[in-house]
Design a protein around this motif. Structure first.
Motif, PDB file in Angstrom:
ATOM      1  N   ALA A   1       0.824  -1.148   0.128  1.00 26.02           N
ATOM      2  CA  ALA A   1       0.058  -0.015  -0.050  1.00 26.02           C
ATOM      3  C   ALA A   1       0.756   1.235  -0.051  1.00 26.02           C
ATOM      4  O   ALA A   1       0.614   2.283  -0.729  1.00 26.02           O
ATOM      5  N   LEU A   2       2.082   1.239   0.749  1.00 25.39           N
ATOM      6  CA  LEU A   2       2.858   2.536   0.579  1.00 25.39           C
ATOM      7  C   LEU A   2       3.448   2.486  -0.633  1.00 25.39           C
ATOM      8  O   LEU A   2       3.662   3.647  -1.040  1.00 25.39           O
ATOM      9  N   MET A   3       3.735   1.441  -1.226  1.00 27.08           N
ATOM     10  CA  MET A   3       4.319   1.632  -2.711  1.00 27.08           C
ATOM     11  C   MET A   3       3.230   2.421  -3.494  1.00 27.08           C
ATOM     12  O   MET A   3       3.445   3.078  -4.521  1.00 27.08           O
ATOM     13  N   ARG A   4       1.871   1.757  -3.500  1.00 31.49           N
ATOM     14  CA  ARG A   4       0.883   2.407  -4.313  1.00 31.49           C
ATOM     15  C   ARG A   4       0.743   3.995  -4.091  1.00 31.49           C
ATOM     16  O   ARG A   4       0.465   4.756  -4.963  1.00 31.49           O
ATOM     17  N   ALA A   5       0.989   4.218  -2.664  1.00 36.02           N
ATOM     18  CA  ALA A   5       0.820   5.603  -2.396  1.00 36.02           C
ATOM     19  C   ALA A   5       1.746   6.483  -2.949  1.00 36.02           C
ATOM     20  O   ALA A   5       1.564   7.699  -3.583  1.00 36.02           O
ATOM     21  N   ALA A   6       3.135   5.943  -3.121  1.00 39.57           N
ATOM     22  CA  ALA A   6       4.078   6.787  -3.776  1.00 39.57           C
ATOM     23  C   ALA A   6       3.878   6.715  -5.086  1.00 39.57           C
ATOM     24  O   ALA A   6       4.215   7.665  -5.825  1.00 39.57           O
ATOM     25  N   GLU A   7       3.550   5.813  -5.675  1.00 42.30           N
ATOM     26  CA  GLU A   7       3.299   5.525  -7.038  1.00 42.30           C
ATOM     27  C   GLU A   7       2.211   6.723  -7.593  1.00 42.30           C
ATOM     28  O   GLU A   7       2.082   7.255  -8.850  1.00 42.30           O
ATOM     29  N   ALA A   8       1.452   6.984  -6.524  1.00 41.15           N
ATOM     30  CA  ALA A   8       0.082   7.696  -6.799  1.00 41.15           C
ATOM     31  C   ALA A   8       0.489   9.403  -6.764  1.00 41.15           C
ATOM     32  O   ALA A   8      -0.332  10.138  -6.669  1.00 41.15           O
ATOM     33  N   GLY A   9       1.729   9.399  -6.253  1.00 41.81           N
ATOM     34  CA  GLY A   9       2.472  11.070  -6.204  1.00 41.81           C
ATOM     35  C   GLY A   9       2.296  11.564  -4.883  1.00 41.81           C
ATOM     36  O   GLY A   9       2.542  12.687  -4.514  1.00 41.81           O
ATOM     37  N   LYS A  10       1.796  10.554  -4.008  1.00 40.41           N
ATOM     38  CA  LYS A  10       1.974  11.037  -2.465  1.00 40.41           C
ATOM     39  C   LYS A  10       3.190  11.124  -1.734  1.00 40.41           C
ATOM     40  O   LYS A  10       4.274  10.448  -2.194  1.00 40.41           O
ATOM     41  N   GLN A  11       3.601  11.960  -0.891  1.00 33.81           N
ATOM     42  CA  GLN A  11       4.483  12.192  -0.086  1.00 33.81           C
ATOM     43  C   GLN A  11       4.668  10.925   0.900  1.00 33.81           C
ATOM     44  O   GLN A  11       3.846  10.911   1.952  1.00 33.81           O
ATOM     45  N   VAL A  12       5.634  10.000   0.628  1.00 30.68           N
ATOM     46  CA  VAL A  12       5.831   8.716   1.527  1.00 30.68           C
ATOM     47  C   VAL A  12       7.116   8.651   2.179  1.00 30.68           C
ATOM     48  O   VAL A  12       8.067   8.469   1.191  1.00 30.68           O
ATOM     49  N   ALA A  13       7.192   8.580   3.606  1.00 24.71           N
ATOM     50  CA  ALA A  13       8.407   8.489   4.126  1.00 24.71           C
ATOM     51  C   ALA A  13       8.351   7.395   5.004  1.00 24.71           C
ATOM     52  O   ALA A  13       7.443   7.293   5.938  1.00 24.71           O
TER      53      ALA A  13
END
Length: 706
Positions: free
Chosen positions: A404-416
């Protein structure tokens, strides 16, 4: 002139007296004894669950030697004479550990061979020996050996032309005495039992055994090493097999990282994982019939003394017994259960609305872990979510949270993501996930030099009505759905702004150069956890002297920190009633007159691993409750990034207090510690109270009532 205050101080005992403490290493052995005892309790556990406890006991013991005993061996080799807080030198600890472990291994074998295996046989589950089989079945197994096992084996000679073969950590081996049929010369060889193959070979699909015709209720197995041992002739043609002897090697597996070597932590950890294979041997398991000559040969070349050698009759390495739980015999296992999902039942799929409405506290595994996964999954695709920050310690393989974190990054969200690469024995999984996260653009950090990140935190920033809102998940356990089904842990979902501010500051400190230390609500190790816990203990002492109602309940995995123990002793002397629920190591001695008479310590060992940490202080009727990742150990207070978070919602506080009171009243699965540090089962004439069973029952009632 002696003041009243000085008189009180003078009346207090010397809390530094070694007699008031239990050795940490011996306390752990007492804990593993309690695990072993579960395999003996036929009235409480189905048959295969009892076998499971034999496996857990054995795997626990392996890890204990790889980490804890290895550390004491290093101290011994370095000539350390410094005594522990309880008064033992490294040499004295090693002597006591050996004596206690030998006794436990005998109890384990008695249980397996004289109780569990006959009981399994009565249920149609048999572990056979090759030598006892009829010739027709031996022939079938030899064909199977030649087809499936022989190609994987590598015999290694040892003589003037062949160096002593390397034995990797946890490897099971055969030491083989041979005679050359042409020269009659004696030879020595080693064959490793390959770990890539199943240790317990199911026989029902092999021709000639019951079940090969798919019409048999009897399940039969044979140990892999037994099959290899009885077919060694194929590996050594024109040689006479004189005798073969099983042995097993356990090495130091603790990865040490010097701060000046940790520039590329990812690479350093990878090298450390490989080095585990080569660590110093700390235990050599052999069978009692191994000849003295072979024993001395192994001891010399593996660099061990008699202190490291353990004679074990029968199977070596019983962790593999866990495979028997794969048998499809539900009547021999715990009843399955479906955890309660109160958030979904009340709010459907709208988890953001649920958390906005009120704080939610879940108690896994009785409450489902799915809302934790749902929160990250929804955040990954929600167009209003701007960023996700999370700590990851042990996530396991095939992690839905990481995906899910990977999908969030691929969707352009800032993920740390803060990935703890030094999570012991989970490093390889974490390296794989760290690289996968980096590949899709996630900001991956590996923590601070010298400090493991053990905190369990998620912060989601979402835009709502032109404002930014913080959604938090704070937990006592890992972001791992698999362990969420078998570990007891709390999850708090909240939008509390004060907590969110502290969590945001902590993430900034972990990912950047912030040196923020002024956390207002959150307890953060190594900054303020010990200090605040001791202050709250002392506050209960003050309440007790005012109104005689001081009360503390602490639930944790381990209590080791001497400073905190002394604070608890002082509070006991001032009348505070203290209940400690400590699953594993506890270095405090309860019930000592004039020292710890007001302290009671219990340990609950059951179907689920008690993993939650909860710290409750009565505070004169205005209770404070902290949950989190930190045990009361020097490593958690001084050498890790840990968090304990306050629970503000009175309903949630009452829920946890009720949970703790139920555990305290357990007289079925709880063990009580005696003043000398040993444990005994609770003897009570009251109706039986099995806390884990009652939590399960409560979860079932909740599902039924909604």
């Amino acid at each position: 002139m002696l003041t009243a205050e000085n008189e009180t101080k003078a009346a207090l005992p010397d809390f530094f007296d070694p007699g008031y403490y239990i050795n940490r290493e011996l306390s752990w052995i007492y804990f593993n004894q309690r695990v072993l005892e579960e395999s003996l309790r036929s009235e409480l556990h189905p048959l295969l669950e009892r076998v499971k406890f034999i496996s857990i006991f054995s795997s626990n013991l392996d890890e204990y030697f790889m980490i804890r005993v290895a550390g004491i061996e290093d101290q011994y080799d370095a000539g350390v004479q410094e005594r522990t807080v309880d008064g033992y030198t490294p040499a004295e600890q090693l002597e006591k550990i050996r004596r206690m472990v030998i006794h436990q291994l005998k109890l384990r074998n008695d249980c397996l061979y004289n109780d569990l295996m006959p009981a399994m046989q009565r249920e149609g589950i048999e572990i056979l020996r090759f030598s006892e089989l009829p010739n027709t079945q031996k022939k079938s197994l030899r064909a199977y050996f030649h087809r499936e096992i022989f190609p994987v084996l590598t015999p290694l000679a040892f003589d003037t032309g062949h160096p002593f073969p390397f034995m990797s950590n946890l490897s099971l081996n055969l030491a083989i005495e041979l005679e050359d049929e042409s020269t009659l010369a004696r030879k020595f060889a080693r064959v490793k039992v390959p770990s890539i193959l199943p240790r317990l070979i199911p026989l029902n699909n092999i021709e000639g055994f019951p079940g090969s015709d798919h019409n048999c209720s009897v399940l039969q197995f044979i140990w892999l090493e037994d099959l290899i041992e009885n077919n060694l002739g194929e590996l050594f043609p024109q040689m006479r097999i004189i005798k073969s002897h099983l042995f097993r090697v356990i090495r130091n597996a603790d990865i040490e990282i010097e701060e000046d070597e940790a520039g590329d932590l990812l690479e350093t950890i990878e090298q450390g994982i490989l080095s585990r294979r080569y660590g110093k041997v700390v235990r050599l398991d052999i069978t009692p019939d191994m000849p003295l000559g072979i024993r001395k040969l192994l001891m010399k070349n593996l660099g061990v003394t008699q202190r490291n050698v353990y004679e074990i009759d029968g199977v070596l390495g019983m962790g593999a017994l866990l495979d028997l739980l794969k048998i499809d015999r539900p009547e021999l296992k715990d009843d399955p259960f479906v955890p309660h999902n109160p958030i979904e039942e009340e709010y459907g799929q709208n988890i953001f609305r649920a958390i906005s409405t009120k704080d939610h506290l879940l108690y896994h595994p009785y409450d489902s872990f799915q809302p934790v996964v749902d929160l990250i999954t929804k955040a990954a695709t929600d167009p209003d979510v701007l960023s996700i920050k999370q700590t990851l310690y042990r996530v396991g393989s095939n992690s839905p949270v990481v995906k899910a974190l990977m999908r969030a990054a691929e969707a352009g969200k800032q993920v740390a993501v803060l990935v703890e690469l030094k999570a012991r024995f989970d490093e390889e999984n974490n390296i794989v996930w760290a690289r996968a996260l980096e590949d899709v653009g996630v900001h991956v950090c590996y923590g601070l030099p010298g400090l493991k990140i053990h905190a369990k935190l998620t912060m989601i920033v979402r835009r709502e009505q032109q404002k930014l809102k913080h959604y938090l998940h704070l937990g006592t356990g890992n972001y791992n759905p698999a362990t969420g089904k078998i570990y007891t842990d709390y999850s708090l979902f909240t939008t509390n702004e004060a907590l969110a501010n502290d969590v945001a500051e902590l993430f900034n400190a972990l990912t950047g150069y912030s040196k923020h230390t002024g956390y207002l609500k959150l307890l953060v190790s190594p900054i303020n956890t010990r200090k605040r816990v001791i202050e709250m203990i002392e506050r209960e002492s003050a309440w007790s002297q005012k109104s005689e109602n001081g009360r503390i309940i602490m639930k944790m995995n381990a209590l080791v920190d001497a400073k905190t123990i002394r604070a608890l002793y002082k509070a006991s002397c001032k009348g505070v009633k203290i209940e400690l629920i400590v699953r594993g190591v506890c270095c405090l001695k309860p019930g000592i007159p004039d020292v710890s008479a007001n302290i009671r310590v219990i340990s609950v060992i059951g179907r689920f691993l008690e993993h939650s940490r909860a710290y409750y202080f009565h505070n004169g009727g205005d209770p404070e409750l902290y949950l989190g990742s930190a045990d009361i150990m020097p490593r958690n207070l001084d050498e890790r990034i840990e968090t304990l978070f306050p629970v503000f919602d009175n309903t949630c506080i009452s829920r946890v207090k009720s949970d703790l009171d139920l555990i305290i009243s357990d007289n079925v699965k709880a063990w009580i510690m005696n003043p000398e540090g040993t444990y005994s089962m609770i003897e009570s004439e009251a109706p039986p109270i099995n806390s884990q069973a009652l939590f399960l029952s409560r979860s079932s009632r909740n599902k039924t009532s909604i």
